[in-house]
Design a protein around this motif. Structure first.
Motif, mmCIF file in Angstrom:
data_model
loop_
_atom_site.group_PDB
_atom_site.id
_atom_site.type_symbol
_atom_site.label_atom_id
_atom_site.label_comp_id
_atom_site.label_asym_id
_atom_site.label_seq_id
_atom_site.Cartn_x
_atom_site.Cartn_y
_atom_site.Cartn_z
ATOM 1 N N SER A 362 0.433 -0.614 -0.083
ATOM 2 C CA SER A 362 0.434 0.057 0.395
ATOM 3 C C SER A 362 0.933 1.567 -0.250
ATOM 4 C CB SER A 362 -0.897 -0.044 1.212
ATOM 5 O OG SER A 362 -0.313 0.246 2.259
ATOM 6 N N LEU A 363 2.095 1.484 0.436
ATOM 7 C CA LEU A 363 3.253 2.446 0.311
ATOM 8 C C LEU A 363 4.067 2.281 -0.815
ATOM 9 C CD1 LEU A 363 5.191 4.176 1.546
ATOM 10 C CD2 LEU A 363 6.431 2.712 2.172
ATOM 11 N N MET A 364 4.188 1.091 -0.930
ATOM 12 C CA MET A 364 4.788 1.359 -2.903
ATOM 13 C C MET A 364 4.188 1.631 -3.870
ATOM 14 S SD MET A 364 7.701 1.419 -1.342
ATOM 15 C CE MET A 364 8.814 1.411 -2.195
ATOM 16 N N ALA A 365 3.174 1.074 -4.069
ATOM 17 C CA ALA A 365 2.723 0.961 -5.428
ATOM 18 C C ALA A 365 1.697 2.496 -5.922
ATOM 19 C CB ALA A 365 1.439 -0.346 -5.081
ATOM 20 N N SER A 366 1.542 2.989 -5.114
ATOM 21 C CA SER A 366 1.017 3.934 -5.475
ATOM 22 C C SER A 366 2.616 5.834 -5.255
ATOM 23 C CB SER A 366 0.279 4.833 -4.466
ATOM 24 O OG SER A 366 -0.014 6.806 -4.606
ATOM 25 N N ALA A 367 2.911 6.606 -6.453
ATOM 26 C CA ALA A 367 4.054 7.709 -5.972
ATOM 27 C C ALA A 367 3.668 8.501 -5.603
ATOM 28 C CB ALA A 367 4.635 7.648 -7.323
ATOM 29 N N ALA A 368 1.882 8.657 -5.306
ATOM 30 C CA ALA A 368 1.690 9.740 -4.945
ATOM 31 C C ALA A 368 1.917 9.984 -3.528
ATOM 32 C CB ALA A 368 0.343 10.518 -5.271
ATOM 33 N N THR A 369 1.315 8.487 -2.852
ATOM 34 C CA THR A 369 2.076 7.977 -1.346
ATOM 35 C C THR A 369 3.806 8.633 -0.408
ATOM 36 O OG1 THR A 369 -0.063 6.600 -1.525
ATOM 37 C CG2 THR A 369 1.392 6.452 0.427
ATOM 38 N N LEU A 370 3.786 7.921 -1.595
ATOM 39 C CA LEU A 370 5.525 7.492 -1.507
ATOM 40 C C LEU A 370 6.198 9.643 -1.577
ATOM 41 C CD1 LEU A 370 7.066 4.683 -3.644
ATOM 42 C CD2 LEU A 370 7.598 5.139 -1.384
ATOM 43 N N ASN A 371 6.116 9.860 -2.798
ATOM 44 C CA ASN A 371 5.729 11.368 -2.201
ATOM 45 C C ASN A 371 5.573 12.249 -1.094
ATOM 46 O OD1 ASN A 371 7.484 10.595 -4.507
ATOM 47 N ND2 ASN A 371 5.456 11.542 -5.995
ATOM 48 N N ALA A 372 5.409 11.796 -0.588
ATOM 49 C CA ALA A 372 4.049 12.426 0.879
ATOM 50 C C ALA A 372 5.287 12.218 2.154
ATOM 51 C CB ALA A 372 3.191 11.785 1.797
ATOM 52 N N TYR A 373 6.235 11.181 1.638
ATOM 53 C CA TYR A 373 7.458 11.067 2.027
ATOM 54 C C TYR A 373 8.744 11.678 2.569
ATOM 55 C CZ TYR A 373 4.127 7.661 4.724
ATOM 56 O OH TYR A 373 3.044 7.427 4.624
ATOM 57 N N ASP A 374 9.008 12.325 3.234
ATOM 58 C CA ASP A 374 10.835 12.440 3.012
ATOM 59 C C ASP A 374 12.005 11.787 3.304
ATOM 60 O OD1 ASP A 374 9.887 16.005 3.794
ATOM 61 O OD2 ASP A 374 9.898 14.972 5.791
ATOM 62 N N THR A 375 11.316 10.754 4.566
ATOM 63 C CA THR A 375 12.369 9.494 4.150
ATOM 64 C C THR A 375 11.512 8.231 3.951
ATOM 65 O OG1 THR A 375 14.119 10.457 4.968
ATOM 66 C CG2 THR A 375 14.004 8.465 5.498
ATOM 67 N N VAL A 376 11.995 7.163 3.576
ATOM 68 C CA VAL A 376 11.424 5.879 3.034
ATOM 69 C C VAL A 376 12.471 4.669 3.660
ATOM 70 C CG1 VAL A 376 9.781 3.856 1.988
ATOM 71 C CG2 VAL A 376 9.891 6.603 1.140
ATOM 72 N N ILE A 377 11.848 3.761 5.153
ATOM 73 C CA ILE A 377 12.806 3.158 5.809
ATOM 74 C C ILE A 377 12.358 1.638 5.638
ATOM 75 C CG2 ILE A 377 13.883 2.045 7.836
ATOM 76 C CD1 ILE A 377 13.709 5.007 8.524
ATOM 77 N N LEU A 378 12.813 0.346 4.638
ATOM 78 C CA LEU A 378 12.907 -0.045 4.507
ATOM 79 C C LEU A 378 13.818 -1.451 4.502
ATOM 80 C CD1 LEU A 378 12.533 0.723 0.065
ATOM 81 C CD2 LEU A 378 10.579 0.178 2.514
ATOM 82 N N PRO A 379 14.044 -2.355 5.334
ATOM 83 C CA PRO A 379 14.405 -2.914 6.679
ATOM 84 C C PRO A 379 14.807 -4.444 5.915
ATOM 85 C CG PRO A 379 13.572 -2.055 7.819
ATOM 86 C CD PRO A 379 12.622 -1.310 6.817
ATOM 87 N N GLY A 402 13.584 14.047 -5.055
ATOM 88 C CA GLY A 402 14.454 14.883 -3.422
ATOM 89 C C GLY A 402 13.715 13.997 -2.587
ATOM 90 N N GLY A 403 13.363 12.613 -2.668
ATOM 91 C CA GLY A 403 13.323 11.641 -1.559
ATOM 92 C C GLY A 403 14.046 11.259 -1.088
ATOM 93 N N LYS A 404 14.855 9.965 -0.020
ATOM 94 C CA LYS A 404 15.381 9.705 0.868
ATOM 95 C C LYS A 404 15.248 8.192 1.040
ATOM 96 C CE LYS A 404 17.078 14.157 2.416
ATOM 97 N NZ LYS A 404 18.345 15.080 2.772
ATOM 98 N N MET A 405 16.145 7.118 0.967
ATOM 99 C CA MET A 405 15.870 5.714 1.401
ATOM 100 C C MET A 405 17.126 5.218 1.617
ATOM 101 S SD MET A 405 14.137 2.548 -1.454
ATOM 102 C CE MET A 405 16.361 2.381 -2.098
ATOM 103 N N PHE A 406 16.412 4.802 3.205
ATOM 104 C CA PHE A 406 17.215 3.894 4.015
ATOM 105 C C PHE A 406 17.140 2.653 3.801
ATOM 106 C CE2 PHE A 406 20.403 4.658 8.000
ATOM 107 C CZ PHE A 406 21.011 3.523 7.589
#
Length: 779
Positions: A362-379, A402-406
């Motif tokens: 539900s997070l990854m399937a939507s570009a709009a949902t992703l773009n609402a975040y400053d950072t995404v953490i995917l352990p 401009g998004g950030k991922m860990f």
């Protein structure tokens, strides 16, 4: 009177005359340089009104004075030969020159060709006469020491003076900056810490806002393609930046009470009020006043901000536990419907108590949902999930914007887009590393734990190594002990920056140690900016090929101390046991080599063998009948233990763990405690709970009424005690491990402004200077 520290410039005027610093001194009133020398008068008109002119009367003989004569004049400038003249007893001799100077002629003004001195010379007409260059100060003149002529006109520079009180020249707290004498400054020093107040942080801005009451500049929402991700401007009186020890020195700050202080890295920001700042001295800032916020109201008047983060919990990497250890309030790590700072999603890891967190999809399937975040953490999810390839284009677009991922370990699936263990070039991320082909998906060829090496070939790498040593994660510079290391990348390429590396064998095969990054076969930690390879980059990715420690998790919820419980929970008192003699089959089973195993199988470890009291410890006595040391009263036992006179054995009346008992004794009959959420009022509990005697309870009649793995307990089965395996109760309240500290550094580095890793991080914006208005007429 004008406030201190005001910055003075010219008033609005029709034309400008540049006045000299001293007041007018009439020609002829300056004495000669030698004692008792006098100025004569003669037939030379006004020439003899000042000393040193050749042929003019003088006395006494031998007197000397400074003199000067014109050698060349060009436009508004004149060249003077300067020297001395000697009195021969009746008249001054020639002016014997020893140096040449150039200066403006009397009556010059400010023009586009330069700043020329405006003088009033009285009856003197010789511009090189050293006694005729004093100036009268006209009321319309202004101090132009802050003017700098340029090809395009005139620039203003800041000058600290006390001007006319009717002219506003400073703003807000700038007016509270004292102009200290002798080069001093009002200064603040300290260290900026993480929200827990434990670890000092690198590359954090510290500043004093100009307006002490106005809201801080607003942050943009979500991913933003500017290098600082929409983290706002700094309208500051003074700004500093922390070093690898977390230390800062802030100079030129306002003094008085109260003074606001802001700490900020990216969209992490917190303002506090300092109780007092003394002028022209150094004031230390406490750790609690210089840390990042625990939640979004943890600051003066609620002035606290956190980035909007999405966390998807993975099966093999409890990154959520690291966030709790960093000091983030667990209420700020919750499901999106509760609008926390950190939205909790589930990949295949633990859920968010009491359940119901949305899925990773539900997070990854939507570009709009992703773009609402400053950072995404995917352990790490515990295995390679090739199904994530379907979302990689969304992730790449998010970071490019401009998004950030860990991401960690099996998170390589987001970068290398593998297919059945083999990397596939299907996104811009593929070219950021030399991936191992095939990946490790079962057994691992690395040794565990292993020594990793910090790459110090770039500025941040040097700071990283220093920081790990400063916080105690590394006992040897540039080295870090890592548990569960993985071997999925060989090298960082394509503009990526390697931070940590190692060798998959138990020894460095190159024999070169930490100084050689060339020979290694494991790239363990890297970053790269996005869009990959672009000139302008505003996003950033961190990949770590090791985990947060799995030992952080609580397990079955049983406890003997609070540290065994999750965040927000305390250990309910276990049932106490009794200290008894430890059972044994042979003497070697006893803790103390002087003890013996006596009695039937299994026997018990009995007292130390002896032949006299001198062979016994403390106040024990030797029972000659049994040849063993025995106590005779409680005083012989110490530590609150009691003496069983019949057996001569010291024992504790109660215990929780074996450490509560004496040597060769065990704690028998103890029952484990239960982790329960602590509270002061019901507001500290969840919506369906009440606070009773310092513990959150859910009303229940039997276990079926309780959520998750909790049980119905308490008086009359009135409440559910919390021993859940879900977040936050899954996470033990233990100190960070060394590798967790290494990950914490990268977590806050990811929040900072995006910059080229081959350079030091950019400095903060400098304070704004406010100027007097000024207008000029060219003459």
């Amino acid at each position: 009177m004008m406030p201190r520290g005001a910055k003075r410039f010219s008033y609005v005027i029709a034309s400008i005359a540049i006045a000299a610093a001293s007041a007018f001194t009439a020609c002829g009133t300056n004495p000669p340089t030698s004692d008792n020398a006098s100025v004569g008068t003669g037939g030379h008109g006004d020439t003899c009104s000042t000393p040193g002119h050749e042929g003019c009367p003088c006395s006494p003989s031998g007197a000397t004075v400074a003199c000067g004569k014109v050698t060349q004049q060009t436009g508004d400038y004149v060249t003077c030969e300067m020297g001395t003249s000697t009195c021969n007893g009746s008249t001054w001799g020639i002016c014997a020159g020893n140096h040449v100077v150039s200066q403006s002629i009397p009556g010059s003004s400010l023009t586009t060709q330069g700043i020329n001195l405006q003088t009033i010379t009285g009856g003197c007409s010789d511009p090189c006469d050293p006694f005729c260059t004093q100036s009268a100060q006209d009321p319309t003149d202004v101090d132009a020491s802050g003017l700098e002529p340029t090809d395009g006109g005139i620039s203003l520079t800041a000058t600290i003076v006390t001007p006319d009180a009717s002219v506003p020249v400073c703003k807000g707290l700038q007016c509270n900056v004292t102009n200290c004498t002798a080069g001093g400054s009002t200064t603040l020093t300290g260290k900026v810490y993480d929200p827990a107040g434990i670890h000092p942080l690198y590359n954090v801005y510290v500043y004093i806002p100009v307006d002490p009451v106005a809201p801080l500049p607003a942050f943009s929402a979500g991913a933003s393609c500017d290098t600082c991700a929409g983290s706002g401007s700094l309208d500051a009186v003074a700004v500093a930046q922390t070093d690898a020890t977390g230390s800062f020195t802030l100079t030129g700050v306002p003094d008085g009470v109260p003074i606001p202080l802001v700490v900020q890295v990216g969209k992490w920001r917190r303002e506090v009020i300092l109780p007092a700042v003394a002028a022209c001295s150094t004031t230390p800032v406490t750790a609690n006043n210089a840390r990042l916020p625990k939640n979004r109201t943890d600051g003066n008047g609620g002035k606290a901000d956190m980035p909007h983060i999405a966390l998807a919990s993975g099966k093999s990497d409890p990154f959520e536990c690291l966030l709790a250890k960093i000091g983030i309030d667990t209420a700020e790590i919750d499901v999106p419907s509760k609008s926390p700072a950190i939205d909790y999603y589930v990949s295949n890891g633990r859920d968010r108590f009491p359940g119901g967190a949305p899925s990773l999809a539900s997070l990854m399937a939507s570009a709009a949902t992703l773009n609402a975040y400053d950072t995404v953490i995917l352990p790490c999810e515990g295995s390679e999930d090739d199904g994530n390839n379907a979302y990689v284009s969304n992730v790449a677009a998010y970071t490019d914007g401009g998004g950030k991922m860990f991401t960690t370990h099996f998170g390589y699936a987001w970068l290398a887009t593998p297919n059945n263990g083999t990397a596939v070039n299907s996104s811009e991320f593929y070219g950021t590393a030399t991936w191992r082909q095939p990946f490790e998906t079962g057994s691992y060829d690395t040794y565990d734990p292993m020594t990793a090496y910090i790459d110090t070939s770039f500025p941040k790498g040097i700071a990283y190594s220093q920081w790990l040593t400063n916080v105690g994660a590394s006992s040897i510079p540039n080295h870090l002990t890592v548990g569960s290391p993985r071997h999925d990348a060989l090298a960082a390429i394509g503009g990526s920056q390697q931070w940590m590396y190692g060798w998959s064998t138990t020894a460095d095969p190159s024999g070169l140690g930490s100084g050689s990054a060339q020979a290694h076969d494991m790239m363990m930690h890297m970053t790269f900016n996005t869009p990959v390879g672009a000139t302008t980059q505003c996003g950033r990715v961190v990949f770590s090929d090791f985990h947060v420690s799995g030992a952080d998790q609580t397990g079955n919820g049983q406890c003997s101390t609070n540290a065994d419980c999750g965040f927000g929970a305390t250990c309910g008192a276990p049932t106490l046991g009794q200290c008894t003699q430890e059972s044994c089959d042979q003497n070697s089973d006893c803790d103390d080599s002087a003890l013996t195993c006596a009695g039937a199988t299994p026997g018990t470890c009995s007292g130390r063998a002896c032949t006299s009291d001198m062979n016994c410890k403390g106040g024990d006595v030797c029972n000659l009948g049994t040849s063993t040391c025995m106590c005779k009263n409680d005083a012989d036992c110490g530590g609150g233990n009691t003496c069983n006179v019949a057996t001569g054995v010291c024992s504790a009346s109660s215990c929780i763990v074996k450490a509560d008992c004496g040597n060769a004794r065990r704690c028998a009959g103890v029952a484990a405690g239960v982790c329960a959420k602590s509270c002061v009022t019901s507001a500290n509990c969840s919506s369906n709970e009440t606070c009773t005697a310092g513990t959150c309870y859910t009303t229940c009649s039997d276990d079926n009424d309780c959520p998750g793995s909790t049980t119905c307990s308490g008086a009359n089965n009135s409440g559910c005690s919390i021993s859940s395996n879900d977040f936050p109760y899954e996470c033990r309240q233990t100190p960070m491990t060394a590798q967790e500290e290494a990950l914490e550094f990268m977590f806050f580095d990811l929040a900072a402004c995006v910059s080229n890793d081959s350079l030091p991080p950019p400095p903060p914006p400098q304070p704004v200077t406010y100027y007097y208005p000024a207008s000029f007429t060219e003459t």
